[in-house]
Design a protein around this motif. Structure first.
Motif, PDB file in Angstrom:
ATOM      1  N   THR A 405       0.850  -1.185   0.000  1.00 17.65           N
ATOM      2  CA  THR A 405       0.000   0.000   0.000  1.00 17.65           C
ATOM      3  C   THR A 405       0.883   1.231   0.000  1.00 17.65           C
ATOM      4  O   THR A 405       2.055   1.176   0.388  1.00 17.65           O
ATOM      5  N   SER A 408       1.979   2.377   3.834  1.00 14.27           N
ATOM      6  CA  SER A 408       2.490   1.452   4.840  1.00 14.27           C
ATOM      7  C   SER A 408       3.939   1.104   4.576  1.00 14.27           C
ATOM      8  O   SER A 408       4.357   0.917   3.426  1.00 14.27           O
ATOM      9  N   HIS A 489      -4.742   2.027  -0.653  1.00 17.58           N
ATOM     10  CA  HIS A 489      -4.693   2.015   0.814  1.00 17.58           C
ATOM     11  C   HIS A 489      -4.848   0.634   1.440  1.00 17.58           C
ATOM     12  O   HIS A 489      -4.576   0.465   2.630  1.00 17.58           O
ATOM     13  N   THR A 490      -5.282  -0.360   0.677  1.00 18.28           N
ATOM     14  CA  THR A 490      -5.415  -1.711   1.231  1.00 18.28           C
ATOM     15  C   THR A 490      -5.022  -2.750   0.183  1.00 18.28           C
ATOM     16  O   THR A 490      -5.109  -2.507  -1.027  1.00 18.28           O
ATOM     17  N   TYR A 492      -5.736  -7.030  -0.066  1.00 19.62           N
ATOM     18  CA  TYR A 492      -6.346  -8.190   0.582  1.00 19.62           C
ATOM     19  C   TYR A 492      -6.231  -9.401  -0.328  1.00 19.62           C
ATOM     20  O   TYR A 492      -6.453  -9.324  -1.540  1.00 19.62           O
ATOM     21  N   LEU A 511      -4.595  -9.067   5.126  1.00 22.49           N
ATOM     22  CA  LEU A 511      -5.089  -7.719   4.847  1.00 22.49           C
ATOM     23  C   LEU A 511      -4.029  -6.716   5.276  1.00 22.49           C
ATOM     24  O   LEU A 511      -3.658  -6.648   6.451  1.00 22.49           O
ATOM     25  N   THR A 513      -3.088  -2.700   5.457  1.00 25.37           N
ATOM     26  CA  THR A 513      -3.613  -1.339   5.410  1.00 25.37           C
ATOM     27  C   THR A 513      -2.458  -0.352   5.523  1.00 25.37           C
ATOM     28  O   THR A 513      -1.294  -0.735   5.607  1.00 25.37           O
ATOM     29  N   ASP A 514      -2.795   0.929   5.554  1.00 19.95           N
ATOM     30  CA  ASP A 514      -1.754   1.950   5.702  1.00 19.95           C
ATOM     31  C   ASP A 514      -1.028   1.838   7.035  1.00 19.95           C
ATOM     32  O   ASP A 514       0.107   2.323   7.171  1.00 19.95           O
ATOM     33  N   ALA A 695     -11.116  -0.889  12.727  1.00 22.22           N
ATOM     34  CA  ALA A 695     -11.602  -1.809  11.709  1.00 22.22           C
ATOM     35  C   ALA A 695     -12.298  -2.980  12.380  1.00 22.22           C
ATOM     36  O   ALA A 695     -11.740  -3.609  13.280  1.00 22.22           O
ATOM     37  N   CYS A 697     -13.564  -6.618  11.665  1.00 23.39           N
ATOM     38  CA  CYS A 697     -13.278  -7.658  10.662  1.00 23.39           C
ATOM     39  C   CYS A 697     -14.091  -8.910  10.972  1.00 23.39           C
ATOM     40  O   CYS A 697     -14.108  -9.386  12.120  1.00 23.39           O
ATOM     41  N   TRP A 709     -15.110   0.009   8.464  1.00 20.46           N
ATOM     42  CA  TRP A 709     -14.225   1.031   9.027  1.00 20.46           C
ATOM     43  C   TRP A 709     -15.050   2.075   9.768  1.00 20.46           C
ATOM     44  O   TRP A 709     -16.130   2.457   9.332  1.00 20.46           O
TER      45      TRP A 709
END
Length: 713
Positions: A405, A408, A489-490, A492, A511, A513-514, A695, A697, A709
């Motif tokens: 991402t 990250s 930004h993600t 998966y 998964l 993420t940032d 988050a 999940c 989110w």
């Protein structure tokens, strides 16, 4: 479209900032070897280089090219080893280095026009040509090998011969001639080499029905060199278009996603190098293979580009399946192909991979100071830059996925695809984790094949960051990617395997993420067994909220596969009395629990990182009733297995296993779990929180991981 005419070494000396210094460095090296009497070819044929490994420490033995001869061989830890197998392996290195010095001498002559270097290159070439007919077909080669003369394997012979013949054509280009007697010796060598390479191509392609073998690419390359030396364009064109020839091998030996079919970066580079040698020889006849394509779009440029997608931020290539983490001859191969790639395709993103290869070759400095640069490189590309920003990547045919991402520092690489033939590992659903400074939880690579640890440890499931069941390795099989979704930004991916263990289903959800990465692994079995989740790191884990206490038993309860290589160092017990019931040893299945009935506990550990971006990585794990966490000593990396590492083992017992781990640079993520009562239709929820967002999940059997989110108040 024809490729541009290659730049001569003399032209590089006036058009680049590095070539003159590289030439002087190479000249000094050769002068010192010559003065020391080291540039004398051995009379004995070589053996199999994979046997050049210490039987005690399993590290590759040291090779000093300045040694004219050797009968005792040194391990990095001080062992002195003797024996015919080690001697034969040493001779492989010596013969290969002498071929390299022939090319080096020819390159120095091309830059300086000093006759002594042309004479040295000719001396090595003609000496080998005269000696080659004296070698019998190797009597000591192993039964499975295609037997060579100068080496156990015809494969090694092909590689060695291409280096010698590249030196020969470079001398030709510089106007260096040989006398009648020298030409007779070379012609005899070419006749014998052509005959053996042609014979072994026939065996591979028609008798063994294995044209996809990486051997085929090298037999083709050696023959292309023979035809180029002789000026036989028709024969070279026939070879390119033949069954098992250059174009056909590109179509069957490389997946449409551009990765070599064995799923190994090492063998990908190996085969790409052979393709490039064939292309170099074809170019001498005005034939452009640099822009040719296979039947499903495979191309040399595509094979370079896939390496860009797989490399970490520093330009390091991952050790997928068989292959070393780091090794000088491999670094030279990477440097050679990337110099050619930069020259032919001009893509700046190749430079960091080239720079990393030079860092390994030059002991930490990214200097363009090598033979590979002088002979194959052009331009003044900067080698000190990091890889550019890249998006996530799915190699659907080869079975690898990379998650990245924009915001990250973490990224991951996971393996779900074909086994990889004889060079594959039992590693489906393995994941490697990276941070800005490089790998923290990689695939540890493969030792030389002469080490018993190849089969005892490095190929086994327990040596990878995945799940093993019942103390056994997975079967040879292929998993699948159920879902892949990536944005800025993600990233998966939902990976699945239903053939690793009879009656078992393994599913891994990753998964990124940032701010953090979630690793959610679900296991379903047809009967109760011990389920082990493994994570191997280069840096030892430091428990944050737990103590690591010793166990009465230092084994892990299994002797199968790689478990005999392991030593139990301790059991993690959470602080504040959260986990009161813990088994006395991991082989006891009754109540090795870290969490009391009800909500799971959260275990947190950290890894200190060598990077200026973030100094620490936190790992948080949910520990459900019946789970246990252990610190385990394992062999080290394939570079030096004797330098032990520490792994985290997350173990449970039953028909089902659930392993949830969250990784975050800097401060640990906030983690909580909302379970459900029996009989309800609701699904449990995992909540991951940071200072900005939260988050929620949940797993859905049809969609995989579902995330909601919400902003933190």
């Amino acid at each position: 479209m024809n490729a541009m005419k290659p730049m001569t070494i003399a032209e590089k000396l006036t058009s680049t900032a590095w070539a003159a210094a590289a030439l002087q460095s190479l000249k000094q090296e050769l002068d010192e070897l010559h003065a020391g009497g080291s540039l004398i070819i051995p009379q004995e044929p070589g053996g199999w280089w994979h046997q050049y490994v210490c039987p005690t420490h399993h590290a590759e033995l040291l090779f000093d090219p300045a040694e004219r001869d050797a009968h005792a061989f040194a391990c990095p830890h001080g062992c002195r080893i003797e024996g015919d197998a080690y001697r034969g392996a040493w001779l492989v290195f010596k013969h290969q280095s002498m071929a390299r010095y022939a090319l080096q001498a020819a390159a120095i002559y091309a830059g300086t026009k000093e006759p002594a270097y042309a004479d040295l290159a000719k001396q090595i070439l003609v000496s080998y040509a005269a000696q080659f007919p004296q070698y019998p077909v190797h009597p000591d080669a192993q039964p499975w090998m295609l037997k060579g003369r100068a080496f156990h394997q015809a494969l090694t012979e092909a590689i060695w011969a291409t280096t010698l013949l590249r030196a020969y054509v470079l001398l030709q280009d510089e106007g260096v001639s040989v006398n009648h007697g020298e030409q007779q010796a070379i012609d005899t060598f070419l006749v014998m080499l052509e005959a053996s390479m042609t014979q072994y191509r026939h065996i591979l392609i028609h008798e063994r029905n294995n044209p996809t073998s990486n051997y085929t690419a090298w037999l083709n390359a050696a023959l292309c060199c023979v035809y180029a030396v002789r000026g036989q364009k028709d024969r070279l064109v026939e070879l390119i278009e033949d069954e098992g020839g250059w174009r056909h091998h590109l179509s069957i030996g490389v997946h449409p996603d551009q990765l070599e079919y064995e799923g190994s970066t090492y063998y990908h580079v190996f085969v790409l190098r052979a393709y490039l040698i064939s292309a170099e020889m074809a170019e001498r006849f005005g034939i452009d293979l640099y822009h040719a394509a296979g039947e499903q779009g495979q191309s040399l440029e595509g094979m370079f580009d896939v390496l860009v997608g797989l490399a970490d931020d520093q330009g390091v290539l991952p050790a997928l399946h068989d292959g070393p983490l780091e090794r000088l001859p491999f670094a030279r191969e990477i440097a050679e192909i990337m110099e050619i790639g930069l020259t032919k395709y001009g893509k700046a993103e190749y430079a960091p991979i080239l720079g990393e290869a030079h860092r390994q070759m030059e002991q930490g400095q990214r200097l363009r100071n090598s033979l590979e640069a002088l002979v194959y490189g052009t331009g003044d590309n900067r080698l000190d830059e990091r890889m550019p920003a890249r998006s996530s990547l799915l190699l659907a045919d080869s079975g690898f996925v990379v998650g990245r991402t924009a915001g990250s520092g973490l990224s991951f690489l996971a393996d779900f695809g074909p086994h990889g033939g004889s060079h594959g590992h039992y590693d489906k659903l393995h994941v490697s984790l990276y941070h800005p400074g490089g790998a923290i939880m990689p695939d540890m690579g493969m030792v030389p094949y002469g080490s018993p640890l190849r089969k005892q440890w490095f190929a086994h499931t327990a040596s990878h960051n995945t799940v093993s069941v019942g103390g056994r390795s997975q079967t040879e099989h292929e998993g699948r990617c159920r879902r892949f979704a990536a944005s800025d930004h993600t990233a998966y991916v939902w990976l699945q395997s239903d053939q690793a263990y009879e009656g078992g289903l393994l599913e891994r959800h990753l998964l990124l993420t940032d701010e953090w990465m979630l690793d959610w692994f679900e296991v379903q079995l047809s009967d109760e067994q011990t389920i082990d989740w493994w994570m191997h790191s280069l840096t030892p884990p430091e428990a944050v909220n737990a103590r690591c206490n010793g166990c009465g038993d230092t084994s892990l309860g299994f002797k199968e596969d790689g478990y005999s290589m392991l030593k139990l160092l301790g059991r993690y017990e959470l602080e504040h009395g959260i986990a009161a019931a813990v088994a006395s040893s991991p082989s006891s299945d009754s109540q090795h629990a870290m969490a009391s009935a009800g909500a799971p506990a959260v275990f947190t550990c950290r890894y200190m990182l060598d990077t200026a971006v973030e100094g620490v990585l936190h790992q948080s794990a949910l520990i459900f009733t019946g789970d246990a966490l252990y610190k385990v000593q394992t062999p080290g990396t394939s570079n030096d297995p004797s330098q032990a590492l520490q792994a985290v083992l997350h173990r449970t017992h039953g028909r089902n296993g659930r392993f949830i781990h969250i990784y975050k640079l800097g401060e640990a993520a906030g983690v909580s779990w909302q379970g459900v009562s029996e009989g309800t239709a609701a699904k449990p929820k995992l909540i991951i929180g940071t200072s900005h967002t939260e988050a929620v999940c949940q797993l859905d059997p049809a969609e995989g991981l579902r995330v909601t989110w919400r902003e933190q108040r």
